[in-house]
Every structure is written in structure tokens, then in C-alpha cells.
Design an enzyme around this catalytic site. Sequence first.
Site, PDB file in Angstrom:
ATOM      1  N   TYR A  34      29.377  38.397  40.071  1.00 53.52           N
ATOM      2  CA  TYR A  34      28.448  37.936  39.689  1.00 53.52           C
ATOM      3  C   TYR A  34      27.564  37.084  40.597  1.00 53.52           C
ATOM      4  O   TYR A  34      28.052  36.466  41.608  1.00 53.52           O
ATOM      5  CB  TYR A  34      28.463  37.267  38.131  1.00 53.52           C
ATOM      6  CG  TYR A  34      29.121  35.786  38.351  1.00 53.52           C
ATOM      7  CD1 TYR A  34      30.324  35.802  38.593  1.00 53.52           C
ATOM      8  CD2 TYR A  34      28.364  34.826  37.840  1.00 53.52           C
ATOM      9  CE1 TYR A  34      31.080  34.380  38.766  1.00 53.52           C
ATOM     10  CE2 TYR A  34      28.931  33.486  38.085  1.00 53.52           C
ATOM     11  CZ  TYR A  34      30.406  33.484  38.490  1.00 53.52           C
ATOM     12  OH  TYR A  34      30.814  32.095  38.601  1.00 53.52           O
ATOM     13  N   ARG A  53      25.218  36.698  49.422  1.00 57.10           N
ATOM     14  CA  ARG A  53      26.738  36.397  48.664  1.00 57.10           C
ATOM     15  C   ARG A  53      27.032  37.489  47.766  1.00 57.10           C
ATOM     16  O   ARG A  53      28.177  37.994  47.624  1.00 57.10           O
ATOM     17  CB  ARG A  53      26.780  35.005  48.033  1.00 57.10           C
ATOM     18  CG  ARG A  53      27.889  34.599  47.348  1.00 57.10           C
ATOM     19  CD  ARG A  53      28.012  33.170  47.051  1.00 57.10           C
ATOM     20  NE  ARG A  53      27.264  32.948  45.926  1.00 57.10           N
ATOM     21  CZ  ARG A  53      27.145  31.793  44.998  1.00 57.10           C
ATOM     22  NH1 ARG A  53      27.621  30.859  45.814  1.00 57.10           N
ATOM     23  NH2 ARG A  53      26.484  31.586  44.131  1.00 57.10           N
ATOM     24  N   ARG A 101      41.591  53.227  30.956  1.00 58.80           N
ATOM     25  CA  ARG A 101      42.092  51.955  31.577  1.00 58.80           C
ATOM     26  C   ARG A 101      43.229  52.276  32.253  1.00 58.80           C
ATOM     27  O   ARG A 101      44.342  52.425  31.876  1.00 58.80           O
ATOM     28  CB  ARG A 101      42.402  50.948  30.332  1.00 58.80           C
ATOM     29  CG  ARG A 101      43.113  49.803  30.615  1.00 58.80           C
ATOM     30  CD  ARG A 101      43.556  48.855  29.476  1.00 58.80           C
ATOM     31  NE  ARG A 101      43.796  47.573  30.044  1.00 58.80           N
ATOM     32  CZ  ARG A 101      45.193  47.249  30.699  1.00 58.80           C
ATOM     33  NH1 ARG A 101      45.843  48.422  30.773  1.00 58.80           N
ATOM     34  NH2 ARG A 101      45.582  46.181  31.176  1.00 58.80           N
ATOM     35  N   HIS A 103      44.925  50.535  36.008  1.00 62.68           N
ATOM     36  CA  HIS A 103      44.391  49.391  37.110  1.00 62.68           C
ATOM     37  C   HIS A 103      43.695  49.822  38.379  1.00 62.68           C
ATOM     38  O   HIS A 103      42.659  49.229  38.673  1.00 62.68           O
ATOM     39  CB  HIS A 103      45.644  48.432  37.426  1.00 62.68           C
ATOM     40  CG  HIS A 103      46.187  47.882  36.374  1.00 62.68           C
ATOM     41  ND1 HIS A 103      46.547  48.501  35.044  1.00 62.68           N
ATOM     42  CD2 HIS A 103      46.454  46.405  36.155  1.00 62.68           C
ATOM     43  CE1 HIS A 103      47.076  47.387  34.328  1.00 62.68           C
ATOM     44  NE2 HIS A 103      47.059  46.397  35.099  1.00 62.68           N
ATOM     45  N   LEU A 204      34.572  28.813  46.572  1.00 62.20           N
ATOM     46  CA  LEU A 204      33.678  29.494  46.642  1.00 62.20           C
ATOM     47  C   LEU A 204      32.660  28.916  47.368  1.00 62.20           C
ATOM     48  O   LEU A 204      32.276  27.508  47.063  1.00 62.20           O
ATOM     49  CB  LEU A 204      32.960  29.719  45.252  1.00 62.20           C
ATOM     50  CG  LEU A 204      31.739  30.674  45.246  1.00 62.20           C
ATOM     51  CD1 LEU A 204      32.044  32.155  45.238  1.00 62.20           C
ATOM     52  CD2 LEU A 204      30.806  30.505  43.899  1.00 62.20           C
TER      53      LEU A 204
HETATM   54  N1  PMP Z   1      32.426  26.824  43.168  1.00 60.69           N
HETATM   55  C1  PMP Z   1      32.515  27.632  42.048  1.00 60.69           C
HETATM   56  C2  PMP Z   1      33.958  27.921  41.746  1.00 60.69           C
HETATM   57  C3  PMP Z   1      31.646  27.777  41.248  1.00 60.69           C
HETATM   58  O1  PMP Z   1      31.415  28.528  40.014  1.00 60.69           O
HETATM   59  C4  PMP Z   1      30.208  27.405  41.795  1.00 60.69           C
HETATM   60  C5  PMP Z   1      29.193  27.503  40.958  1.00 60.69           C
HETATM   61  N2  PMP Z   1      28.705  28.942  40.994  1.00 60.69           N
HETATM   62  C6  PMP Z   1      29.974  26.698  42.877  1.00 60.69           C
HETATM   63  C7  PMP Z   1      31.350  26.348  43.576  1.00 60.69           C
HETATM   64  C8  PMP Z   1      28.777  26.449  43.582  1.00 60.69           C
HETATM   65  O2  PMP Z   1      28.029  27.354  44.074  1.00 60.69           O
HETATM   66  P1  PMP Z   1      26.280  27.345  43.919  1.00 60.69           P
HETATM   67  O3  PMP Z   1      25.978  26.222  44.740  1.00 60.69           O
HETATM   68  O4  PMP Z   1      26.009  28.497  44.568  1.00 60.69           O
HETATM   69  O5  PMP Z   1      25.835  27.078  42.448  1.00 60.69           O
END
Ligand code: PMP
Length: 282
Positions: A34, A53, A101, A103, A204
Site C-alpha cells: 500500500y 516506493r 487459498r 500459500h 520502512l
Molecule cells: N515507518 C512505518 C512502519 C510506517 O508505517 C510509516 C508511515 N507509512 C513510516 C515509517 C513513515 O513513512 P512516510 O513518511 O512515508 O509516511
Amino acid sequence: MDNPIVWLNGELVPLADAKISVLDRGFLFGDGIYEVVPVYAGKPFRLAPHLDRLERSLAEVRIANPYSRDEWAALVQRLADACGSDPCSVYLQVTRGVAPRQHAFPRDAKPTVYGIATPLTLPNAEKVEQGVAAVTHEDRRWQNCHIKSTSLLGNVLMAQHAAENDAMETLQFRGGFLTEGSSSNVWVVKNGQMFAPPRDNLILEGIRYTLLEQLCAACGVPFSARAIGEAEVRAADELLITSATKEVLAVVQLDGKPVGAGVPGPVFRALYAAYQRAKGAA
Ligand code: PMP
């Protein structure tokens, strides 16, 4: 906003009419990715890195990208326009699709694409001016946190941990080193310098990661990405969290103890102001 228009598999439909199969792999396995794009004054903010991304996430989990770059950009704009709220945030989700279903990847499932724009409620003035509380927890998630996957149970549990402790966020440590919040990146200020955990598979990389790096440069705050030990976090002068929906917030209390002076500090204030200017200039 009771029944907003959403995008589902190539059509704009009222939310109440947007239906997916119980065999969708997003539902059964969290097998999807997402994005969340903030939109200010009708214009998506930092759209290109968000779509970069999105493309990276799809490639990482080997879901065929159903749309071209232009189609994604047009979809974000269409949803934002349909929302009619300013600011708003556009949520996009792609799952591996509907299949019996099993995996392993189905042979010929078609990705399910869902999108919705909702009003973006930014942190209120009290949170901005007085800062927020955070708690800590061991990071027990998988080791592919760089993928913006809808498999978010680990993050959900950490958000709940914060909620049950009257905190805004849970800062996680893996093996004694800072990773990130349940839904935000974390920043550490010490002696006027800014530090953040490196961009690797354990966090992330938020779209605000590079943005804050740029804003640090513009504000004359030296920045380095490196492993940050738990003791350093607890001894920080300032802690900041960033995300699309939180923008940038100061963490003034960690596990019930004040962070630095216990109030939002000068680096936060400079970066918050710079962030607001960047939004205006977009
Ligand atoms: N880390 C995680 C686990 C997140 O869910 C988010 C928010 N999506 C972020 C970091 C920050 O990402 P962004 O600046 O793109 O919102």
C-alpha cells in the site's frame, strides 16, 4: 464522507458498493502492498517518491504493477478531487488478487487495486506545541520492514501498545538498536546534530526520510544515518517522529520520563517550520 467514492479494480464506486471476494489474498494472507500520499491544496505532496516506493514494494513482493506511472498519478489526483477535503490523504492498495487459498503465488490471479481519499486530520496545535508521549518495545516484526506491506499485524500490536499506555507511538528496538515507530520514522537529536537509523531492511524508509534530510541541510543541522543504541535514544536532547499523517512531531516523554528538557526543542521547531514551508512551496 459517509459514503465516499473509492477506486476498486478500474472503477470509481461508492464505498458501500465496493466489494471484494473473501478469497482475495489481501484478506487471507495480507499479501499486498500500500501507499499513503498526503494532498495539500489539491496537490499530492512528494508524489514521485511515493510512486517510486509503490513500484519498489510491488517489485519486492513480485506483484505485477497493474498501472503505468501516469495512470497512478492520475488515480491519486482523481481520488483527491473526489474527496473534496483539504488536506486529504490518498490510500492505495494492491493485493495479489483472488485465488483458491494456497500459500504460493497463484498462476494467473489479477491484482486487486483499491484506492480511497479521506480527510487528513493533522496533529492538533496542542500536539505540535507541547509534543507527544511515546513508549518503547522490542521490535519483533519480520526482517522485510522496508516493504510497505499490508501485513501489518506487528505494527498494529505496537500501535495498540502505545494506545494502552496513553502514548502516541511505540519506538522499537531490535537487538538494542533503534528501528522505527509502529507507523513513523524516528529521529534523534544530540548536541545539535540529527541522527536516524540507516535505510535498510529493518525500517520502512518514509518519504519524509529524504525530505527531513533535505530540511536538515536547509536548516544547518548536520545529519547522519547510523545505528543508534537504546541508551543514546534515552539520553537524546530531542526525539522526533515523522509520517505522512503526523508530519513531524516532538516526542517529549519516553516511557514516562522527559526527553531532554521535556518540551519540543529548537531542532524540532526549525524542522516543523521548514516542513510547513515545504508544503506551501509544493
Ligand atoms: N515507518 C512505518 C512502519 C510506517 O508505517 C510509516 C508511515 N507509512 C513510516 C515509517 C513513515 O513513512 P512516510 O513518511 O512515508 O509516511
